[in-house]
Scaffold this motif. Structure first.
Motif, PDB file in Angstrom:
ATOM      1  N   GLY A 162      -8.319  -0.950   1.625  1.00 32.34           N
ATOM      2  CA  GLY A 162      -7.717   0.038   2.520  1.00 32.34           C
ATOM      3  C   GLY A 162      -6.675  -0.572   3.434  1.00 32.34           C
ATOM      4  N   ASP A 163      -5.944   0.296   4.142  1.00 32.96           N
ATOM      5  CA  ASP A 163      -4.921  -0.108   5.119  1.00 32.96           C
ATOM      6  C   ASP A 163      -3.797  -0.935   4.505  1.00 32.96           C
ATOM      7  N   GLU A 164      -3.491  -0.678   3.265  1.00 34.22           N
ATOM      8  CA  GLU A 164      -2.449  -1.444   2.579  1.00 34.22           C
ATOM      9  C   GLU A 164      -1.049  -1.022   3.014  1.00 34.22           C
ATOM     10  N   GLY A 165      -0.953   0.190   3.604  1.00 38.10           N
ATOM     11  CA  GLY A 165       0.376   0.704   3.984  1.00 38.10           C
ATOM     12  C   GLY A 165       0.725   1.967   3.188  1.00 38.10           C
ATOM     13  N   LYS A 166      -0.331   2.689   2.774  1.00 38.76           N
ATOM     14  CA  LYS A 166      -0.131   3.890   1.935  1.00 38.76           C
ATOM     15  C   LYS A 166       0.728   4.931   2.656  1.00 38.76           C
ATOM     16  N   GLY A 167       0.432   5.134   3.958  1.00 35.95           N
ATOM     17  CA  GLY A 167       1.162   6.147   4.726  1.00 35.95           C
ATOM     18  C   GLY A 167       2.658   5.902   4.686  1.00 35.95           C
ATOM     19  N   LYS A 168       3.059   4.668   4.968  1.00 34.89           N
ATOM     20  CA  LYS A 168       4.492   4.340   4.965  1.00 34.89           C
ATOM     21  C   LYS A 168       5.101   4.645   3.590  1.00 34.89           C
TER      22      LYS A 168
ATOM     23  N   ALA B 194      -9.630   7.867   7.160  1.00 34.34           N
ATOM     24  CA  ALA B 194      -8.313   7.297   6.878  1.00 34.34           C
ATOM     25  C   ALA B 194      -7.471   7.259   8.146  1.00 34.34           C
ATOM     26  N   GLY B 195      -6.598   6.288   8.224  1.00 31.58           N
ATOM     27  CA  GLY B 195      -5.603   6.225   9.297  1.00 31.58           C
ATOM     28  C   GLY B 195      -4.326   5.724   8.646  1.00 31.58           C
ATOM     29  N   HIS B 196      -3.390   6.630   8.382  1.00 34.32           N
ATOM     30  CA  HIS B 196      -2.167   6.275   7.653  1.00 34.32           C
ATOM     31  C   HIS B 196      -0.987   6.272   8.618  1.00 34.32           C
ATOM     32  N   THR B 197      -0.393   5.086   8.790  1.00 26.71           N
ATOM     33  CA  THR B 197       0.661   4.919   9.804  1.00 26.71           C
ATOM     34  C   THR B 197       2.050   5.031   9.189  1.00 26.71           C
ATOM     35  N   LEU B 198       2.914   5.745   9.887  1.00 27.29           N
ATOM     36  CA  LEU B 198       4.314   5.898   9.456  1.00 27.29           C
ATOM     37  C   LEU B 198       5.217   5.598  10.638  1.00 27.29           C
TER      38      LEU B 198
ATOM     39  N   MET C 158       3.237  -4.956   0.265  1.00 26.79           N
ATOM     40  CA  MET C 158       3.464  -4.634   1.671  1.00 26.79           C
ATOM     41  C   MET C 158       3.287  -5.865   2.558  1.00 26.79           C
ATOM     42  N   LYS C 159       3.861  -5.763   3.743  1.00 28.47           N
ATOM     43  CA  LYS C 159       3.640  -6.724   4.820  1.00 28.47           C
ATOM     44  C   LYS C 159       3.983  -8.162   4.436  1.00 28.47           C
ATOM     45  N   SER C 160       4.973  -8.290   3.545  1.00 26.26           N
ATOM     46  CA  SER C 160       5.409  -9.621   3.112  1.00 26.26           C
ATOM     47  C   SER C 160       5.867 -10.426   4.327  1.00 26.26           C
ATOM     48  N   ASP C 161       6.532  -9.749   5.279  1.00 22.04           N
ATOM     49  CA  ASP C 161       7.088 -10.405   6.473  1.00 22.04           C
ATOM     50  C   ASP C 161       6.022 -11.077   7.332  1.00 22.04           C
ATOM     51  N   VAL C 162       4.783 -10.627   7.219  1.00 19.69           N
ATOM     52  CA  VAL C 162       3.714 -11.190   8.063  1.00 19.69           C
ATOM     53  C   VAL C 162       3.491 -12.676   7.733  1.00 19.69           C
TER      54      VAL C 162
ATOM     55  N   ILE D   4       9.186  -3.854  -2.377  1.00 21.37           N
ATOM     56  CA  ILE D   4       8.716  -4.864  -1.424  1.00 21.37           C
ATOM     57  C   ILE D   4       8.974  -4.334  -0.021  1.00 21.37           C
ATOM     58  N   SER D   5       7.929  -4.320   0.803  1.00 23.28           N
ATOM     59  CA  SER D   5       8.071  -3.815   2.162  1.00 23.28           C
ATOM     60  C   SER D   5       8.124  -5.004   3.116  1.00 23.28           C
ATOM     61  N   VAL D   6       9.103  -4.970   4.038  1.00 31.33           N
ATOM     62  CA  VAL D   6       9.305  -6.105   4.948  1.00 31.33           C
ATOM     63  C   VAL D   6       9.249  -5.693   6.420  1.00 31.33           C
ATOM     64  N   GLY D   7       8.571  -4.582   6.690  1.00 31.51           N
ATOM     65  CA  GLY D   7       8.433  -4.122   8.073  1.00 31.51           C
ATOM     66  C   GLY D   7       7.827  -2.734   8.068  1.00 31.51           C
ATOM     67  N   PRO D   8       7.290  -2.291   9.215  1.00 28.63           N
ATOM     68  CA  PRO D   8       6.617  -0.989   9.242  1.00 28.63           C
ATOM     69  C   PRO D   8       7.548   0.218   9.112  1.00 28.63           C
TER      70      PRO D   8
HETATM   71  P1  GDP Z   1      -2.750   2.834   5.294  1.00 29.36           P
HETATM   72  O1  GDP Z   1      -4.090   3.247   5.783  1.00 29.36           O
HETATM   73  O2  GDP Z   1      -2.782   2.274   3.909  1.00 29.36           O
HETATM   74  O3  GDP Z   1      -1.698   3.913   5.431  1.00 29.36           O
HETATM   75  O4  GDP Z   1      -2.278   1.627   6.242  1.00 29.36           O
HETATM   76  P2  GDP Z   1      -2.443   1.550   7.847  1.00 29.36           P
HETATM   77  O5  GDP Z   1      -1.467   2.464   8.470  1.00 29.36           O
HETATM   78  O6  GDP Z   1      -3.866   1.688   8.244  1.00 29.36           O
HETATM   79  O7  GDP Z   1      -2.082   0.035   8.096  1.00 29.36           O
HETATM   80  C1  GDP Z   1      -0.861  -0.507   7.722  1.00 29.36           C
HETATM   81  C2  GDP Z   1      -0.182  -1.064   8.977  1.00 29.36           C
HETATM   82  O8  GDP Z   1       0.854  -1.942   8.606  1.00 29.36           O
HETATM   83  C3  GDP Z   1       0.471   0.003   9.832  1.00 29.36           C
HETATM   84  O9  GDP Z   1       0.392  -0.377  11.173  1.00 29.36           O
HETATM   85  C4  GDP Z   1       1.919  -0.003   9.345  1.00 29.36           C
HETATM   86  O10 GDP Z   1       2.831   0.441  10.335  1.00 29.36           O
HETATM   87  C5  GDP Z   1       2.116  -1.469   9.071  1.00 29.36           C
HETATM   88  N1  GDP Z   1       3.059  -1.798   7.993  1.00 29.36           N
HETATM   89  C6  GDP Z   1       3.297  -1.137   6.835  1.00 29.36           C
HETATM   90  N2  GDP Z   1       4.140  -1.834   6.060  1.00 29.36           N
HETATM   91  C7  GDP Z   1       4.464  -2.953   6.734  1.00 29.36           C
HETATM   92  C8  GDP Z   1       5.279  -4.096   6.436  1.00 29.36           C
HETATM   93  O11 GDP Z   1       5.868  -4.217   5.376  1.00 29.36           O
HETATM   94  N3  GDP Z   1       5.335  -5.067   7.398  1.00 29.36           N
HETATM   95  C9  GDP Z   1       4.673  -4.985   8.583  1.00 29.36           C
HETATM   96  N4  GDP Z   1       4.783  -5.979   9.433  1.00 29.36           N
HETATM   97  N5  GDP Z   1       3.890  -3.935   8.878  1.00 29.36           N
HETATM   98  C10 GDP Z   1       3.775  -2.933   7.972  1.00 29.36           C
END
Ligand code: GDP
Ligand code: IMO
Ligand code: MG
Length: 439
Positions: free
Chosen positions: A21-27, A48-52, A347-351, A427-431
């Motif tokens: 979970g929390d992979e970045g599905k919402g974005k 679920a908590g999907h962040t955009l 996702m989150k390659s930048d981290v 490839i995602s490099v930021g939220p």
């Molecule tokens: P979901 O449940 O799969 O939708 O994911 P969450 O929203 O729970 O968690 C993903 C978190 O990573 C959120 O805070 C997003 O804003 C953030 N995020 C998504 N993609 C990226 C990315 O490529 N880089 C960074 N640094 N943050 C990201």
């Protein structure tokens, strides 16, 4: 002689998390929505908590599909979802306040199940009765609501129109008996009984929220979705949680109570499997988990703490610290197989930008045997076997296309594609919505 026309039936794609979970599905659902006519949630609920993020604003969605911000696309809450009227109302009203009115664009299946106030209490009581073996659920009543569904005791959205007070009272009475008996078990184990003091106030709020819910559009979503497909429209199904939390294939019993894998899109929306085309498997460049349960590549050291801090790895729903670790390719190969993933989204390659060395778990050592296959259980002495790759030690967040990405980073991407035998297409490099590189 009959001639059968060969029909290409696929106009449904599925996007799902293939870790915990929390992979970045919402974005990514938000980013992909312009390609589709309808976005549909098929399972899970407000766990679920999907962040955009876009235009400097951040939104967290729980029950409402992540296609809600892209123009006038239709969004559907399918029959496989469990809906809490109070949390739904909070979410919908917040969106309305920020100028996003849902009434015209959101459709709700009459067959979705309702999360009652007593389901939330039952969730807490179940956890308390488990003592040390508790799952660490989100406390939203997910497990008890799905349990009622499967044991044929559930209350559905469509029930609010027929004999509702009686159905509600019956379910509540049954829940109260169950809470009493779970409370006894919890106390016997030295734990705390769940208090029912707040129930009356919660119920009042719930009933008011049911009235609010009534102002939305309810449909027989299986008919609606299939009719749309027959008219040539396309659907993007949005998964919640991740495949390693699937009730059948996840790290049972430390899982959620629904089928989070691709097949769940068929049962959770009434869509035939022949309609599924692309399956987007979304994963982080590392791995996280919230709640209890095994996690072979978990890092307990400062590297884990650094990933948590840079990646802001705190639960979108509960605010809990997410456990962090290196990417687990044994688990990913398994979930790619289960879902028939056709393309990967990383996702989150930048981290990982500042890490001198990146590790990837390519196999497990279990009792001196090396395996690349995900075993029956990952509890106990499962030791990850790592391959080390040099870090790129450069800021990825300014990159907008593939040719700007550093060589060491692309080596990591190619290594993953080779190990997973599946292409990484995005490839995602930021939220932010814009921080997305298409390959
Ligand atoms: P979901 O449940 O799969 O939708 O994911 P969450 O929203 O729970 O968690 C993903 C978190 O990573 C959120 O805070 C997003 O804003 C953030 N995020 C998504 N993609 C990226 C990315 O490529 N880089 C960074 N640094 N943050 C990201
Ligand atoms: P999204 O959609 C991460 C975890 C909980 C707990 C287990 C069971 O944002 O990726 P539940 O309340 O479902 O009975 O809890 O599942 N869990 C999640 N972990 N992301 C989620 O959703 C989750 N939804 C549930 O932490 O371990
Ligand atoms: Mg989340």
């Amino acid at each position: 002689m009959y001639l059968y026309a060969i029909k290409i039936l696929h106009n449904t794609d599925v996007l799902l998390g293939i870790q915990w979970g929390d992979e970045g599905k919402g974005k990514m659902v938000d980013v992909l929505t312009p390609k589709y006519d309808i976005v549909a949630r098929f399972q899970g609920g407000p766990n679920a908590g999907h962040t955009l993020e876009f235009d400097g604003q951040k939104y967290v969605l729980r029950s409402i599909p992540s296609g809600i911000f892209q123009g006038d696309k239709l969004n559907l809450i399918g029959n496989g979802v469990v809906l809490d009227p109070i949390l739904f109302r909070n979410e919908a009203e917040e969106l309305a306040t920020s100028g996003h009115n849902l009434k015209e664009r959101l459709l709700i299946s009459k067959k979705a199940h309702l999360i009652m106030p007593t389901h939330r209490l039952l969730d807490q009581a179940n956890e308390a009765a488990k003592g040390k073996a508790k799952i660490g659920t989100t406390g939203k009543g997910i497990g008890p609501t799905y349990t009622d569904k499967v044991s044929r005791n559930g209350l559905r959205v469509g029930d609010i129109f027929v004999g509702f007070p009686e159905k509600y009272a019956q379910a509540k009475a049954r829940h109260i008996d169950m809470i009493h008996s779970l409370n006894e078990a919890a106390v016997r184990k030295g734990g705390q009984a769940v208090s029912m003091d707040g129930l009356e106030a919660l119920e009042k709020q719930w009933m008011e929220s049911i009235e609010y819910l009534r102002t939305f559009r309810f449909i027989d979503s299986e008919h609606f979705a299939n009719k749309c497909l027959a008219e040539g429209k396309s659907i993007l199904c949005e998964g919640a949680q991740g495949s390693l939390l699937d009730v059948d294939f996840g790290s049972y019993p430390f899982v959620t109570s629904s089928n989070t894998v691709c097949a769940g899109a068929c049962t959770g929306l009434g869509l035939p499997p022949s309609r599924i085309g692309e399956v987007y498997g979304i994963f982080k460049a590392y791995c996280t988990r919230v709640g209890a349960g095994p996690f072979p590549t978990e890092l307990f050291d400062e590297t884990g703490a650094k990933i948590r801090s840079i990646g802001h790895e705190y639960g979108a729903v509960t605010g809990r610290e997410r456990r962090c670790g290196w990417i687990d390719l044994v688990a990913l190969r398994y979930t790619i197989m289960l879902n028939g993933v056709t393309q990967l989204i990383m996702m989150k390659s930048d981290v990982l930008d500042s890490f001198p060395v990146i590790k990837a778990c390519t196999a497990y050592r279990i009792d001196d045997q090396i395996t690349r296959d995900f075993p029956f259980s990952i509890e106990g002495n499962v030791e990850p076997v790592y391959e080390e790759l040099p870090g790129w030690q450069q800021d990825l967040t300014h990159c907008t296309q593939e040719n700007e990405l550093p060589e060491a980073f692309m080596n990591y991407v190619h290594f993953l594609e080779h190990e997973l035998e599946t292409p990484i297409k995005i490839i995602s490099v930021g939220p932010d919505r814009e921080a997305t590189i298409w390959r």
